[in-house]
Design a protein around this motif. Structure first.
Motif, mmCIF file in Angstrom:
data_model
loop_
_atom_site.group_PDB
_atom_site.id
_atom_site.type_symbol
_atom_site.label_atom_id
_atom_site.label_comp_id
_atom_site.label_asym_id
_atom_site.label_seq_id
_atom_site.Cartn_x
_atom_site.Cartn_y
_atom_site.Cartn_z
ATOM 1 N N LEU A 57 73.723 87.000 64.644
ATOM 2 C CA LEU A 57 72.743 86.452 63.701
ATOM 3 C C LEU A 57 72.229 87.535 62.757
ATOM 4 O O LEU A 57 71.975 87.275 61.575
ATOM 5 C CB LEU A 57 71.585 85.822 64.463
ATOM 6 N N THR A 58 72.082 88.752 63.271
ATOM 7 C CA THR A 58 71.643 89.867 62.425
ATOM 8 C C THR A 58 72.671 90.153 61.332
ATOM 9 O O THR A 58 72.328 90.366 60.164
ATOM 10 C CB THR A 58 71.418 91.130 63.277
ATOM 11 N N VAL A 59 73.957 90.147 61.720
ATOM 12 C CA VAL A 59 75.032 90.361 60.741
ATOM 13 C C VAL A 59 75.055 89.227 59.722
ATOM 14 O O VAL A 59 75.198 89.456 58.504
ATOM 15 C CB VAL A 59 76.395 90.469 61.449
ATOM 16 N N LEU A 60 74.891 87.989 60.194
ATOM 17 C CA LEU A 60 74.882 86.839 59.291
ATOM 18 C C LEU A 60 73.725 86.946 58.290
ATOM 19 O O LEU A 60 73.900 86.667 57.092
ATOM 20 C CB LEU A 60 74.754 85.544 60.104
ATOM 21 N N LYS A 61 72.568 87.367 58.779
ATOM 22 C CA LYS A 61 71.411 87.522 57.891
ATOM 23 C C LYS A 61 71.690 88.578 56.825
ATOM 24 O O LYS A 61 71.321 88.401 55.647
ATOM 25 C CB LYS A 61 70.190 87.897 58.731
ATOM 26 N N HIS A 62 72.337 89.659 57.222
ATOM 27 C CA HIS A 62 72.687 90.721 56.272
ATOM 28 C C HIS A 62 73.662 90.196 55.222
ATOM 29 O O HIS A 62 73.506 90.479 54.017
ATOM 30 C CB HIS A 62 73.307 91.898 57.026
ATOM 31 N N ARG A 63 74.642 89.398 55.643
ATOM 32 C CA ARG A 63 75.618 88.829 54.706
ATOM 33 C C ARG A 63 74.934 87.876 53.726
ATOM 34 O O ARG A 63 75.277 87.836 52.527
ATOM 35 C CB ARG A 63 76.713 88.092 55.478
ATOM 36 N N LEU A 64 73.991 87.112 54.211
ATOM 37 C CA LEU A 64 73.274 86.183 53.334
ATOM 38 C C LEU A 64 72.445 86.946 52.305
ATOM 39 O O LEU A 64 72.333 86.515 51.141
ATOM 40 C CB LEU A 64 72.379 85.260 54.162
ATOM 41 N N HIS A 65 71.860 88.068 52.722
ATOM 42 C CA HIS A 65 71.133 88.901 51.769
ATOM 43 C C HIS A 65 72.077 89.446 50.693
ATOM 44 O O HIS A 65 71.717 89.496 49.501
ATOM 45 C CB HIS A 65 70.452 90.067 52.500
ATOM 46 N N GLN A 74 71.229 82.161 36.699
ATOM 47 C CA GLN A 74 71.634 80.801 36.370
ATOM 48 C C GLN A 74 71.992 79.974 37.614
ATOM 49 O O GLN A 74 72.119 78.746 37.532
ATOM 50 C CB GLN A 74 72.842 80.822 35.409
ATOM 51 N N GLN A 75 72.149 80.612 38.742
ATOM 52 C CA GLN A 75 72.538 79.905 39.976
ATOM 53 C C GLN A 75 71.303 79.623 40.838
ATOM 54 O O GLN A 75 71.278 79.878 42.023
ATOM 55 C CB GLN A 75 73.556 80.745 40.756
ATOM 56 N N ALA A 76 70.304 79.043 40.186
ATOM 57 C CA ALA A 76 69.026 78.808 40.864
ATOM 58 C C ALA A 76 69.177 77.872 42.060
ATOM 59 O O ALA A 76 68.582 78.098 43.121
ATOM 60 C CB ALA A 76 68.006 78.248 39.873
ATOM 61 N N ARG A 77 69.938 76.809 41.916
ATOM 62 C CA ARG A 77 70.087 75.856 43.019
ATOM 63 C C ARG A 77 70.767 76.516 44.218
ATOM 64 O O ARG A 77 70.341 76.336 45.369
ATOM 65 C CB ARG A 77 70.882 74.634 42.562
ATOM 66 N N LEU A 78 71.804 77.285 43.960
ATOM 67 C CA LEU A 78 72.502 77.979 45.040
ATOM 68 C C LEU A 78 71.587 79.038 45.664
ATOM 69 O O LEU A 78 71.601 79.254 46.886
ATOM 70 C CB LEU A 78 73.772 78.629 44.510
ATOM 71 N N ARG A 79 70.762 79.687 44.824
ATOM 72 C CA ARG A 79 69.826 80.686 45.336
ATOM 73 C C ARG A 79 68.831 80.047 46.311
ATOM 74 O O ARG A 79 68.495 80.626 47.346
ATOM 75 C CB ARG A 79 69.101 81.364 44.184
ATOM 76 N N ASP A 80 68.366 78.828 45.957
ATOM 77 C CA ASP A 80 67.444 78.116 46.855
ATOM 78 C C ASP A 80 68.118 77.783 48.183
ATOM 79 O O ASP A 80 67.495 77.871 49.250
ATOM 80 C CB ASP A 80 66.958 76.828 46.184
ATOM 81 N N THR A 81 69.400 77.403 48.108
ATOM 82 C CA THR A 81 70.138 77.082 49.327
ATOM 83 C C THR A 81 70.286 78.321 50.220
ATOM 84 O O THR A 81 70.103 78.257 51.443
ATOM 85 C CB THR A 81 71.535 76.529 48.980
ATOM 86 N N VAL A 82 70.599 79.453 49.596
ATOM 87 C CA VAL A 82 70.733 80.703 50.352
ATOM 88 C C VAL A 82 69.389 81.111 50.946
ATOM 89 O O VAL A 82 69.316 81.581 52.092
ATOM 90 C CB VAL A 82 71.300 81.820 49.460
ATOM 91 N N ALA A 83 68.311 80.930 50.199
ATOM 92 C CA ALA A 83 66.978 81.273 50.706
ATOM 93 C C ALA A 83 66.634 80.424 51.932
ATOM 94 O O ALA A 83 66.063 80.931 52.914
ATOM 95 C CB ALA A 83 65.936 81.067 49.609
ATOM 96 N N ALA A 84 66.986 79.133 51.887
ATOM 97 C CA ALA A 84 66.731 78.268 53.035
ATOM 98 C C ALA A 84 67.567 78.700 54.233
ATOM 99 O O ALA A 84 67.091 78.692 55.386
ATOM 100 C CB ALA A 84 67.041 76.811 52.667
ATOM 101 N N ALA A 85 68.824 79.093 53.967
ATOM 102 C CA ALA A 85 69.699 79.559 55.044
ATOM 103 C C ALA A 85 69.161 80.855 55.649
ATOM 104 O O ALA A 85 69.205 81.058 56.866
ATOM 105 C CB ALA A 85 71.121 79.762 54.516
ATOM 106 N N LEU A 86 68.628 81.739 54.797
ATOM 107 C CA LEU A 86 68.038 82.985 55.287
ATOM 108 C C LEU A 86 66.824 82.714 56.172
ATOM 109 O O LEU A 86 66.659 83.342 57.226
ATOM 110 C CB LEU A 86 67.623 83.864 54.109
ATOM 111 N N ALA A 87 65.999 81.781 55.746
ATOM 112 C CA ALA A 87 64.815 81.447 56.543
ATOM 113 C C ALA A 87 65.218 80.866 57.889
ATOM 114 O O ALA A 87 64.640 81.218 58.936
ATOM 115 C CB ALA A 87 63.938 80.462 55.776
ATOM 116 N N LEU A 88 66.206 79.970 57.877
ATOM 117 C CA LEU A 88 66.684 79.365 59.120
ATOM 118 C C LEU A 88 67.296 80.419 60.033
ATOM 119 O O LEU A 88 67.056 80.430 61.253
ATOM 120 C CB LEU A 88 67.708 78.271 58.808
#
Length: 240
Positions: A57-65, A74-88
């Motif tokens: 999970l630590t590695v996954l969090k680093h990859r998401l960052h 311009q990729q605001a929607r994708l950024r929101d999705t990544v932010a939600a994935a990071l929080a989860l």
């Protein structure tokens, strides 16, 4: 009945009594062995959660960052999705670490009972909001099984007081008494029927009483509805 017959009966009675005592000692020994296997399995699973799942999970969090940093404005929607994935991912990582600690806190094996109890009290106080006071007198050396047993009884009693009894004030005391140790947990919660609380087996207070008996110990509850509870556990330093 002749004196000879009486002597034979007394000898038979003594043999039966000795056999019962041997069987009881063997039963307790087997029970302790089963519980030790359970604790060893808890230790293994806790280590797997921390070193395996936790590290992944630590590695996954680093990859998401890294992915978040590579996104354009311009990729605001994708950024929101990544932010939600990071929080989860962060929440799951914290839950995994907490589960690992509660299964078998490394501090119990690394630093011993007193340090583990202080960590447990701190954690339970933060989780429940209750004020928990811990007092530990100087104790004689305790083997690993007795330390684990005292930790588990305290853990169960604190969980019961904070989660089920809604206690706001809890006192935990551990001291030497005669040829053993005495653990007492007193709370100001809603109280209960002691017999009903002990009737449940498994991992509840009833289960703790059964485990204490395997080590020659006793668990007693003193409580009344609306008047809190006192949990007392007495454990001899030597057990057979």
């Amino acid at each position: 009945m002749s004196e000879h017959a009486n002597a034979d009966l007394r000898e038979l009675y003594q043999q039966l009594l000795e056999r019962l005592e041997r069987n009881e000692r063997e039963f307790r020994r087997l029970g302790r062995a089963v519980w030790k296997v359970q604790e060893d399995e808890r230790r293994r699973i806790a280590r797997e959660l921390h070193d395996g799942v936790g590290q992944n999970l630590t590695v996954l969090k680093h990859r998401l960052h890294e992915l978040d940093a590579a996104l354009t404005p311009q990729q605001a929607r994708l950024r929101d999705t990544v932010a939600a994935a990071l929080a989860l991912c962060g929440d799951t990582l914290e839950d995994t670490r907490e589960l690992s600690r509660m299964l078998r806190p490394p501090i119990l094996d690394d630093l011993g009972l007193e340090a583990a109890l202080r960590w447990l009290v701190r954690s339970q106080a933060e989780l429940s909001g209750a004020r928990i006071v811990l007092e530990i007198d100087p104790l004689p050396p305790l083997d690993g099984e007795l330390q684990t047993l005292l930790f588990r009884v305290t853990q169960e009693a604190l969980t019961n007081a904070a989660k089920h009894a809604a206690a706001t004030q809890i006192q935990v005391g551990l001291r030497r008494q005669a040829a053993g140790v005495l653990l007492e947990i007193h709370d100001d919660g809603r109280g209960c029927d002691p017999e009903q609380a002990l009737a449940s087996g498994g991992n509840g207070l009833g289960g703790m009483r059964e485990r204490l008996q395997l080590y020659g110990g006793q668990l007693r509850l003193r409580s009344a509805i609306g008047k809190g509870m006192l949990v007392s556990a007495r454990i001899p330093l030597e057990y057979a």
